[in-house]
Design an enzyme around this catalytic site. Structure first.
Site, PDB file in Angstrom:
ATOM      1  N   LEU A 174       0.850  -1.193   0.000  1.00  0.00           N
ATOM      2  CA  LEU A 174       0.000   0.000   0.000  1.00  0.00           C
ATOM      3  C   LEU A 174       0.882   1.237   0.000  1.00  0.00           C
ATOM      4  O   LEU A 174       0.792   2.092  -0.876  1.00  0.00           O
ATOM      5  CB  LEU A 174      -0.914  -0.019   1.229  1.00  0.00           C
ATOM      6  CG  LEU A 174      -1.677   1.287   1.510  1.00  0.00           C
ATOM      7  CD1 LEU A 174      -2.625   1.598   0.363  1.00  0.00           C
ATOM      8  CD2 LEU A 174      -2.418   1.202   2.837  1.00  0.00           C
ATOM      9  N   ASP A 175       1.744   1.304   1.001  1.00  0.00           N
ATOM     10  CA  ASP A 175       2.657   2.442   1.144  1.00  0.00           C
ATOM     11  C   ASP A 175       3.984   1.905   1.669  1.00  0.00           C
ATOM     12  O   ASP A 175       4.088   1.597   2.862  1.00  0.00           O
ATOM     13  CB  ASP A 175       2.059   3.457   2.121  1.00  0.00           C
ATOM     14  CG  ASP A 175       3.036   4.552   2.510  1.00  0.00           C
ATOM     15  OD1 ASP A 175       4.047   4.729   1.789  1.00  0.00           O
ATOM     16  OD2 ASP A 175       2.786   5.220   3.531  1.00  0.00           O
ATOM     17  N   PRO A 176       4.971   1.704   0.783  1.00  0.00           N
ATOM     18  CA  PRO A 176       4.998   2.093  -0.632  1.00  0.00           C
ATOM     19  C   PRO A 176       4.348   1.028  -1.517  1.00  0.00           C
ATOM     20  O   PRO A 176       4.337  -0.135  -1.186  1.00  0.00           O
ATOM     21  CB  PRO A 176       6.487   2.195  -0.914  1.00  0.00           C
ATOM     22  CG  PRO A 176       7.082   1.144  -0.015  1.00  0.00           C
ATOM     23  CD  PRO A 176       6.266   1.164   1.244  1.00  0.00           C
ATOM     24  N   ARG A 188       6.204  12.987   0.997  1.00  0.00           N
ATOM     25  CA  ARG A 188       5.400  11.769   1.161  1.00  0.00           C
ATOM     26  C   ARG A 188       5.145  11.619   2.654  1.00  0.00           C
ATOM     27  O   ARG A 188       6.087  11.593   3.449  1.00  0.00           O
ATOM     28  CB  ARG A 188       6.107  10.536   0.625  1.00  0.00           C
ATOM     29  CG  ARG A 188       6.340  10.550  -0.871  1.00  0.00           C
ATOM     30  CD  ARG A 188       7.094   9.309  -1.341  1.00  0.00           C
ATOM     31  NE  ARG A 188       6.304   8.100  -1.212  1.00  0.00           N
ATOM     32  CZ  ARG A 188       6.473   7.175  -0.276  1.00  0.00           C
ATOM     33  NH1 ARG A 188       7.419   7.308   0.646  1.00  0.00           N
ATOM     34  NH2 ARG A 188       5.700   6.096  -0.243  1.00  0.00           N
TER      35      ARG A 188
END
Length: 770
Positions: free
Chosen positions: A615-617, A735
């Site tokens: 998902l993240d990253p 980010r």
């Protein structure tokens, strides 16, 4: 040997003299502990020492701690009256005694443990325990390897394993014969645990023997023959029981004659030694020294020369993995074919047996050992099963006593059915070694410890590694680690490293494609098994990457894709193996410098090492690149880029102080909060030092979704993505991570330093004082 200036008493056990010290003149009191048996069976009631042994140790100046247990055959009051201290905490003891394996969470670092570990054959079910012992710097002494100069065990429960096992199999024979249509004197013998002691049990055996001598055995089943494999403690105990029957012993070569022509008013028995069934391939005499050194030169003829005339086989031999089995699966199939049935007169209601072999009692409880088809142990509450060799040549188990097959009993804790006598017997043998064991200091290198050869040779692990005598276990693990058949035969084979929370959804997705099979390899054996049980094409394998990196070769080369859900630090080692074996690899983690260094090696191997696909990253990258592409297609340029992402629980479940739920490693998730961060703001680099990320000035109120009351903070180094994303025109690049408001205020208390209250535990994130 531990000695003091004045000797209070000397006691002799099993040919050894033991010297005890007087505590009044000893500066340091030796402390030992007897742990509670909490591994596996509810029936485990034994202890390594009885109260009398403890009393003698206490009187000699040893402090003995005993963990409380109402299940132990000897009561807490018995031990307390003997001078022991009843308490849960064993931390004061340098030496801890038990019987069976220790649950991994209960292992205490830097201690000396004496137990039956069941690890010397690289038994896969106990490899997690061995890894934990090594990791916690424990000195492991295994009772099974305490032997004399001739290699004979001097500390064992074997005799009472034999006694209990023989009583059980006689009980089982009575039930099996009844199911086949025959009432016999054995029907009145109960299972061993139903008797208060072995004396009561042997009286029941005598009663059965009396009826046999009167001719009350059914004639149509023929004479019963008992074959004892081995002559050690186990078979000696079993033979003590059978001597209460009207028994006649014969040589193995004469077994056929008595099986065909013997008297049904008695039973027949034979003891089989290696020389009786082990022959040299190509001819020649049996030479014990050569067999010990090169067992591959020999084979067993037991299934040809002895087994066809056996009614009951009692197995008490120690078997090494390179030794020939005396009963392979095909051998058993032949024995159960009916060709070996006793040819006795029969009439309606008085049938012959379907085959001569009625029962096997594998007292060694060695799954996959000398009897190949026995791959699982039975239990005291369910002691028997039927093995049907014609049932697709697989193991067929039934809780009933009727039907085809041979009755088998393979309980792995036989002696605990007679717990007091077994404890007395074992403690009497072991007691004499305790003064020497009390000198053990697990922090001192094993090589300079002053152990006798008897004890030194029984040390399996010490100082964070296997001792030289047992280094073979590592290579044996490689040989015995099996890739599941369901996986090896699949069209697409995926190796999933890790069995944490993310593994569930990963397997669920992969299993939507029926051509995919998954091997879940994890250091948490139980977790992997629970996960794999959900799907037909998913199989568990125990594997610890941190301690057994070398075993990765076999796993990786048998699969088409490796998906690593392990912590970030393990990815480079896994990736190197994937490059070596030209197997693609996927992770969800950030690309580390070590992973980036493998770029050219991966290109040369023509494989992909794909990272940052979570998902993240991961998904955030894809959305970002999609936006950049659209902007460039329309002739624009990126001047500012902000990306805020977070996996959050539904609002109604954000009901804890952090307002967050962990679906990955809590230590890693919280640990990231004390790292540094860097981002670009209006053309200037902004750097946040370690430990400052959760400060209020670095936390931003997020208003783009006002209904969710969110806040965010910078995530790692955002400046590196200026080049990765190809947006050199951007003057702002950040980010960040999204959380519900209030998270950062609570998370600001996170501290990586170990808290004193957690002394002796794994390094974790703890809370610091404000």
């Amino acid at each position: 040997m531990w000695r003091a200036t004045s000797i209070k008493q000397a006691t002799k056990y099993v040919g050894r003299h033991v010297t005890y010290c007087n505590t009044a003149r000893t500066k340091t009191t030796r402390v030992m502990g007897i742990r509670r048996e909490d591994y596996g069976s509810q029936w485990e009631r034994r202890a390594p020492l009885n109260p009398l042994h403890v009393k003698e140790l206490v009187e000699s100046g040893v402090k003995v701690l005993v963990q409380p247990s109402n299940r132990r055959a000897y009561t807490m009051q018995d031990y307390q009256e003997a001078g022991a201290v009843i308490q849960e905490d064993m931390s004061e003891a340098s030496l801890i005694l038990g019987v069976k394996q220790v649950p991994i969470p209960h292992l205490m670092p830097n201690k000396t443990y004496c137990i039956f570990s069941h690890t010397i054959k690289a038994q896969k079910e106990n490899m997690p325990l061995l890894d934990a012992i090594i990791e916690k710097n424990i000195r492991l002494i295994d009772y099974e390897k305490i032997v004399d100069e001739s290699g004979k065990r001097v500390v064992a429960f074997g005799k009472f394993a034999g006694i209990a096992g023989m009583i059980n199999i006689l009980h089982g024979i009575g039930l099996r014969l009844l199911a086949l249509g025959h009432h016999s004197p054995f029907i009145h013998i109960a299972a061993a645990h139903n008797y208060r002691n072995s004396g009561m049990a042997t009286q029941a055996v005598r009663d059965a023997g009396y009826e046999i001598a009167l001719g009350l055995m059914p004639k149509s089943i023929g004479p019963l023959t008992f074959v004892f494999m081995g002559s050690g403690n186990v078979c000696q105990g079993a033979e003590e029981v059978i001597r209460h029957l009207p028994v006649t012993y014969v040589e193995p070569k004469d077994l056929r004659k008595v099986a065909e022509q013997g008297d049904t008013r008695k039973v027949y028995a034979t003891t089989v030694h290696r020389k009786d069934h082990i022959v040299r391939r190509g001819g020649g005499p049996f030479v014990r020294e050569e067999y010990d050194a090169h067992p591959e030169l020999y084979r067993s003829v037991f299934s040809e020369k002895i087994a066809p005339w056996s009614s009951c086989i009692v197995n008490g031999i120690f078997w090494n993995t390179n030794h020939p089995r005396f009963l392979a699966n095909m051998d058993t199939k032949m024995l159960l074919s009916g060709d070996t049935v006793a040819k006795m007169p029969e009439m309606p209601g008085c049938p012959n047996l379907p085959h001569r072999l009625i029962a096997i009692c594998d007292i060694t409880a060695d799954p996959g050992g000398s009897i190949e088809f026995i791959t699982d142990c039975s239990s005291i509450e369910s002691p028997f099963c039927l093995y049907d060799a014609d049932h697709k040549h697989e193991i067929f188990k039934s809780l009933r006593f009727s039907g085809d097959g041979v009755l088998t009993c393979s309980i792995d804790n036989m002696p605990t059915q007679l717990p007091r006598e077994a404890t007395d017997f074992f403690g009497g043998q072991f007691h004499s070694f305790i003064p020497e064991l009390l000198t053990s200091d697990a922090s001192v290198p094993f090589e300079i410890s002053n152990f006798s050869k008897t004890i030194g040779d029984a040390v399996i692990a010490s100082n964070g590694k296997l001792t030289s005598k047992y280094e073979y276990i590592s290579s044996l693990r490689d040989k015995t680690m099996e890739i599941p058949v369901s996986v090896s035969a699949a069209k697409h084979k995926v190796l999933l490293l890790g069995s944490g929370n993310m593994a569930l959804s990963t397997c669920d997705y992969l299993m939507k494609d029926g051509s995919v099979a998954v091997t879940v390899a994890s250091a948490d054996k139980e977790e992997a098994e629970v996960l794999a049980d959900r799907w037909e094409n998913t199989s568990p394998v125990y594997h610890n990457v941190e301690t057994h990196e070398d075993q990765l070769d076999k796993l990786i080369k048998e699969h088409d894709l490796v998906m690593s859900l392990l912590p970030l630090r393990f990815h480079p080692a896994v990736a190197k193996k994937c490059v070596q074996h030209k197997v693609n690899m996927v992770t969800t983690s950030y690309v580390s410098p070590q992973m980036r260094a493998l770029q050219q090696a991966a290109v040369d191997a023509n494989i992909c090492l794909v990272n940052e696909v979570g998902l993240d990253p991961g998904i955030d990258h894809m959305l970002a690149m999609e936006s950049f592409s659209q902007i460039k297609e329309e002739g624009g340029k990126v001047t500012s880029f902000e990306s805020w992402c977070g996996g959050l629980p539904a609002p109604e479940f954000s009901d804890n102080p952090l307002r967050y739920k962990f679906n990955w490693s809590p230590a890693a998730a919280l640990g990231s909060l004390v790292r540094d961060a860097k981002y670009l703001m209006d053309g200037e680099e902004v750097y946040i030092p370690p430990g400052m990320l959760m400060d209020a000035k670095n936390v931003k109120n997020m208003k783009f979704l006002p209904g969710f009351n969110l806040e965010g903070y910078p995530n790692r180094d955002s400046t590196s993505y200026v080049f990765s994303y190809g947006i050199p025109t951007a003057h702002t690049v950040i980010r960040g991570t999204l959380r519900y408001k209030g998270f950062c205020n609570q998370a600001g208390l996170v501290d990586e330093r170990q808290h004193p209250m957690l002394n002796g535990c794994y390094r974790v994130c703890s809370s610091r004082s404000s």
